[in-house]
Scaffold this motif. Structure first.
Motif, short mmCIF file in Angstrom:
data_model
loop_
_atom_site.label_atom_id
_atom_site.label_comp_id
_atom_site.label_asym_id
_atom_site.label_seq_id
_atom_site.Cartn_x
_atom_site.Cartn_y
_atom_site.Cartn_z
N LYS A 416 0.71 -1.37 0.03
CA LYS A 416 -0.01 -0.01 -0.05
C LYS A 416 0.96 1.39 0.12
CE LYS A 416 -3.66 -2.65 0.59
NZ LYS A 416 -4.40 -2.90 -0.98
N LYS A 417 2.22 1.10 -0.41
CA LYS A 417 3.04 2.29 -0.31
C LYS A 417 3.49 2.57 -1.65
CE LYS A 417 4.97 1.36 4.35
NZ LYS A 417 6.07 0.85 5.18
N LYS A 418 3.28 1.80 -2.69
CA LYS A 418 3.60 2.24 -4.14
C LYS A 418 2.65 2.09 -5.03
CE LYS A 418 7.83 -0.83 -3.06
NZ LYS A 418 8.73 -2.09 -3.74
N VAL A 419 2.86 3.27 -6.17
CA VAL A 419 2.05 3.24 -7.17
C VAL A 419 2.53 2.76 -8.38
CG1 VAL A 419 0.54 4.84 -5.92
CG2 VAL A 419 2.63 5.68 -7.57
N GLU A 420 3.66 2.31 -8.45
CA GLU A 420 4.57 1.73 -9.38
C GLU A 420 5.51 0.86 -8.97
OE1 GLU A 420 6.27 4.51 -12.69
OE2 GLU A 420 4.77 5.87 -12.07
N GLU A 421 5.94 -0.20 -9.97
CA GLU A 421 7.12 -1.10 -9.58
C GLU A 421 7.78 -1.56 -10.77
OE1 GLU A 421 9.38 -2.11 -7.86
OE2 GLU A 421 8.38 -2.82 -6.07
N HIS A 422 8.81 -2.21 -10.63
CA HIS A 422 9.45 -2.77 -11.60
C HIS A 422 9.85 -4.36 -11.57
CE1 HIS A 422 12.82 -1.22 -9.39
NE2 HIS A 422 13.45 -2.38 -9.51
N GLY A 423 10.47 -4.92 -12.23
CA GLY A 423 10.88 -6.28 -12.14
C GLY A 423 10.13 -7.18 -13.28
N GLY A 424 8.87 -6.80 -13.84
CA GLY A 424 8.04 -7.31 -14.84
C GLY A 424 8.56 -7.41 -16.26
N LEU A 425 7.71 -7.74 -17.04
CA LEU A 425 7.89 -7.77 -18.57
C LEU A 425 7.36 -6.80 -19.43
CD1 LEU A 425 7.61 -11.70 -18.58
CD2 LEU A 425 9.56 -10.27 -18.03
N SER A 426 6.42 -5.93 -18.89
CA SER A 426 5.72 -5.15 -19.68
C SER A 426 6.84 -4.03 -20.37
CB SER A 426 4.61 -4.33 -19.00
OG SER A 426 5.31 -3.52 -18.08
N ALA A 427 6.08 -3.21 -21.44
CA ALA A 427 7.05 -1.99 -22.19
C ALA A 427 7.37 -1.14 -20.92
CB ALA A 427 6.15 -1.62 -23.17
N ASP A 428 6.38 -0.94 -20.18
CA ASP A 428 6.52 0.08 -19.02
C ASP A 428 7.74 -0.16 -18.11
OD1 ASP A 428 4.45 1.36 -20.17
OD2 ASP A 428 3.10 1.25 -18.27
N ASP A 429 7.98 -1.60 -17.88
CA ASP A 429 9.10 -1.84 -17.09
C ASP A 429 10.37 -1.82 -17.97
OD1 ASP A 429 8.01 -2.95 -14.54
OD2 ASP A 429 6.69 -4.43 -15.98
N ARG A 430 10.28 -2.16 -19.30
CA ARG A 430 11.44 -2.52 -20.04
C ARG A 430 11.82 -1.41 -21.03
NH1 ARG A 430 11.42 -7.71 -22.82
NH2 ARG A 430 13.60 -7.46 -22.79
N ASN A 431 10.97 -0.62 -21.70
CA ASN A 431 11.37 0.52 -22.71
C ASN A 431 12.07 1.51 -21.90
OD1 ASN A 431 9.71 2.02 -25.21
ND2 ASN A 431 11.70 1.56 -25.04
N VAL A 432 13.38 1.84 -21.95
CA VAL A 432 13.93 2.63 -21.17
C VAL A 432 14.71 3.53 -21.91
CG1 VAL A 432 14.32 0.87 -19.09
CG2 VAL A 432 15.91 0.99 -20.88
N ALA A 433 15.06 4.64 -21.27
CA ALA A 433 15.87 5.68 -21.80
C ALA A 433 17.12 5.11 -21.95
CB ALA A 433 16.18 6.62 -20.69
N CYS A 434 17.86 5.48 -23.28
CA CYS A 434 19.13 5.02 -23.61
C CYS A 434 19.56 5.93 -24.71
CB CYS A 434 19.16 3.43 -24.15
SG CYS A 434 20.71 2.75 -24.59
N PHE A 435 20.68 6.75 -24.50
CA PHE A 435 21.30 7.36 -25.48
C PHE A 435 22.78 7.39 -25.08
CE2 PHE A 435 19.56 10.36 -22.23
CZ PHE A 435 20.59 11.22 -21.91
N VAL A 436 23.42 7.81 -26.21
CA VAL A 436 25.08 8.04 -26.36
C VAL A 436 25.30 9.27 -26.83
CG1 VAL A 436 27.18 6.62 -26.95
CG2 VAL A 436 25.14 5.37 -26.56
N SER A 437 26.45 9.87 -26.35
CA SER A 437 26.61 11.16 -26.43
C SER A 437 28.32 11.28 -26.36
CB SER A 437 25.89 12.38 -25.75
OG SER A 437 26.37 13.76 -25.86
N SER A 438 28.77 11.85 -27.61
CA SER A 438 29.89 12.81 -27.51
C SER A 438 30.02 13.69 -28.49
CB SER A 438 30.97 11.28 -28.27
OG SER A 438 32.29 11.71 -28.65
N PRO A 439 31.14 14.46 -28.40
CA PRO A 439 31.23 15.66 -29.60
C PRO A 439 31.69 15.38 -30.84
CG PRO A 439 32.96 15.79 -27.76
CD PRO A 439 31.82 14.94 -27.26
N ARG A 440 32.18 13.97 -30.82
CA ARG A 440 32.74 13.45 -31.95
C ARG A 440 31.30 12.93 -33.06
NH1 ARG A 440 37.48 9.18 -30.39
NH2 ARG A 440 38.40 10.57 -28.84
N ILE A 441 30.39 12.83 -32.39
CA ILE A 441 29.14 12.37 -33.25
C ILE A 441 28.56 13.61 -33.69
CG2 ILE A 441 26.74 11.49 -32.94
CD1 ILE A 441 27.79 9.87 -30.74
#
Length: 487
Positions: A416-441
C-alpha cells in the motif's frame, strides 16, 4: 504486451564488431543508469526543457527510443545486462532476491539438501541502517560447493560470465563503480577483480519515500563521479585510483523513488507529476555538472557518455495501477511452492518440478482473480520458457519453474506504499531511456528499432579499443554493439 521472442532476437544478432569505431577510440567511457527513466520520458522532458543538459547531449548523440532492458527487469539483472552483454539465461542472475537450487544457507557448512534464497539486497550488510554499512557481512552469505569445497558465495560469485570491468582492469586500465548496496560488488565479475574502486552508500538507510533525502543520497553519487575525474575517490570507498578511470559508472535512484511514491499524471499537457519533474531536473543538472567537469579537465572530447536505465517502472498510466496479494498467486498453484519472488511479476520455484503442469492448470483457472496476463512454463497451457529466451529449469538451477506476468499496472504486493514497480516484462518496465553522446558524433540520430541494453557492454569495450568478443556473454548470445557505431 511483450510478445517478441527473445530467442528469435538473439538469433538475428551478430557478434560485436572488432573493428575500430567510426569516430575513433576513446580514453574514457562514462555509463549512467537513471533508474526508472523510460524512453518516452526523454522526449517529453526535452520538449519541456529544450535548453536542458539532456537536450544538449542529444544534439551530439544517438538516441535509442526502442531500447529494452533485461527480462525480468529487476535492478540486478538490469545492471548485469549492461556490463556482461547477456541476459539471465546466460548470466544466472535473475533477481536480487530469488531462489537458487544449488546453494546452501549461511552457516550450513553445505549440509542437507541444497536450495536457498539468494539475497543480494541490504540484508547482506553488517548494518543496513547506516549510510556506510560496513559492507557485506560474510555471516549473511549463502554457501556453495566449488571444487568439492564448501565456500561463501559473494554476489560477484553468482555471475556465470565475465564483465567489462574485469576485461578493462586486466588490460591495465582503471575502473570505478557506484550503486545503492554493497551487493552491487557483483560488477567485479566472477574473478572479483574488476573494480579499482567501488562506492556503495546504503540506500536502505534513508527514508524511502522522502524525495529530498533521496536527492541528497544521489548527490553522493554525483560527487563520486566528479571525484573520479580528479583521480580521487570519496571517503568510505573500497579501493583506490591513481588515474582517471577508463570506465566509471553508476546510477541515480531518485527518479525510481519518485515514480514509485507519486507516479505520473494522467494528463496530456504535463505527464510528469511535480516530484518526478523535480528529480529529472536534478539528474539533468547533475549530468550537466559532469559534462562541465569533463570539459574543464580537457577530457570531454575523449569521453563517450552512455545513459542507459536499468529498468523503468509500471504503470506509466496511473489508471492501470492495482494490487494483488502475492499469496493469491502462490495459493492458486495448488501445489507446494518452495519460493516466490513477487513485484509486478511472480517468479515461482516449486518443491518439485513434476508438479508444474498441475500448477499451470490451476493458475490458468485463476487468471481473473490473479490479474494474470501471461504464464511462462514448460507445461501445457503456458508459453514455453525457452521460446522467450528464459532458458529452462531442467538445465539450470537459476531458472524459475513458472513465470507469471500480470496485467500492466498490477503489482503483487500488500505494501500500500507504491503506485509503480519494476521487475516485470511489460514495455513500461522494459522500454528504457538509452542514449549515447560525444562531441565526435556530428550528426545526431534517433534509432527507433528495438535494441537491448545488453548492447551497451560490447560498445564500452569497443570504444576503448578492446574486442567486445572478449565478453563471454557476448559470444554466448551473439550480442552486437548499438547501432551507429558499427564499422
Amino acid at each position: 504486451m511483450y510478445t517478441l521472442s527473445l530467442a528469435v532476437v538473439f538469433a538475428t544478432l551478430s557478434l560485436a564488431s572488432t573493428a575500430p569505431l567510426r569516430a575513433g577510440l576513446y580514453k574514457h567511457v562514462a555509463v549512467f543508469s537513471v533508474d526508472g527513466l523510460h524512453a518516452s520520458d526523454v522526449d517529453k522532458y526535452v520538449a519541456l526543457r529544450p535548453n536542458s543538459s539532456i537536450s544538449a547531449l542529444l544534439k551530439t548523440g544517438y538516441e535509442y527510443s526502442g531500447a529494452y532492458t533485461s527480462a525480468p527487469s529487476d535492478s540486478f539483472p538490469g545492471t548485469v545486462a549492461q556490463f556482461t552483454g547477456a541476459t539471465p539465461r546466460t548470466t544466472g542472475v535473475w533477481y536480487d532476491d530469488i531462489w537458487n537450487r544449488n546453494i546452501f544457507a549461511p552457516g550450513s557448512n553445505c549440509t542437507g539438501t541444497p536450495g536457498y534464497d539468494t539475497d543480494s539486497t541490504e540484508d547482506l550488510d553488517y548494518n543496513s541502517t547506516l549510510l556506510f554499512s560496513g559492507g557485506i557481512d560474510p555471516t549473511h552469505l549463502p554457501k556453495i560447493i566449488v571444487d568439492g569445497k564448501c565456500t561463501l558465495q559473494y554476489p560477484h560469485d553468482r555471475l556465470q560470465v565475465n564483465t567489462v570491468f574485469e576485461i578493462i582492469k586486466a588490460s591495465g586500465k582503471q575502473t570505478a563503480y557506484v550503486d545503492k548496496h554493497p551487493a552491487y560488488d557483483i560488477v567485479r565479475g566472477p574473478s572479483g577483480t574488476g573494480l579499482s574502486t567501488g562506492y556503495f552508500p546504503e540506500i536502505a538507510s534513508i527514508p524511502g519515500n522522502n524525495i529530498s533525502a533521496v536527492i541528497a543520497y544521489d548527490q553522493l553519487h554525483v560527487n563520486a563521479f566528479l571525484d573520479y575525474l580528479d583521480a580521487k575517490v570519496p571517503a568510505n570507498s573500497e579501493g583506490n585510483l591513481t588515474a582517471v578511470p577508463a570506465l566509471f559508472a553508476g546510477n541515480f535512484q531518485s527518479i525510481n523513488v519518485a515514480q514509485k511514491t507519486y507516479g505520473y499524471q494522467n494528463t496530456t499537457g504535463l505527464p510528469f507529476s511535480a516530484p518526478i519533474l523535480q528529480v529529472i531536473d536534478f539528474v539533468d543538472a547533475s549530468l550537466g555538472a559532469i559534462v562541465n567537469k569533463l570539459k574543464s579537465k580537457g577530457l570531454y572530447n575523449d569521453t563517450l557518455i552512455i545513459v542507459a536505465s536499468k529498468h523503468g517502472n509500471a504503470p506509466i498510466n496511473p489508471a492501470l495501477f492495482g494490487e494483488v496479494n502475492p499469496a493469491q498467486i502462490t495459493n492458486a498453484t495448488g501445489v507446494p511452492v518452495e519460493w516466490q519472488t513477487s513485484d509486478d511479476i511472480a517468479l515461482i520455484f516449486l518443491n518439485s518440478s513434476s508438479t508444474t503442469a498441475t500448477a499451470v492448470a490451476n493458475l490458468n483457472a485463476d487468471r481473473t482473480a490473479g490479474k494474470i496476463l501471461n504464464i511462462y512454463a514448460d507445461a501445457p497451457g503456458a508459453t514455453p520458457l525457452a521460446s522467450h529466451g528464459f532458458g529452462t529449469p531442467v538445465n539450470s538451477p537459476f531458472v524459475p519453474d513458472i513465470i507469471v506476468q500480470p496485467e500492466v499496472g498490477i503489482i503483487y504486493t500488500t505494501s500500500k506504499k507504491k503506485v509503480e514497480e519494476h521487475g516485470g516484462l511489460s514495455a513500461d518496465d522494459r522500454n528504457v531511456a538509452c542514449f549515447v553522446s560525444s562531441p565526435r558524433i556530428t550528426k545526431a540520430q534517433k534509432f527507433t528499432q528495438r535494441v537491448f541494453t545488453t548492447q551497451v557492454a560490447p560498445l564500452i569495450l569497443e570504444a576503448l579499443g578492446i574486442d567486445g568478443g572478449e565478453l563471454e556473454g557476448v559470444r554466448a548470445e551473439g550480442t552486437k554493439i548499438l547501432p551507429g557505431f558499427e564499422s
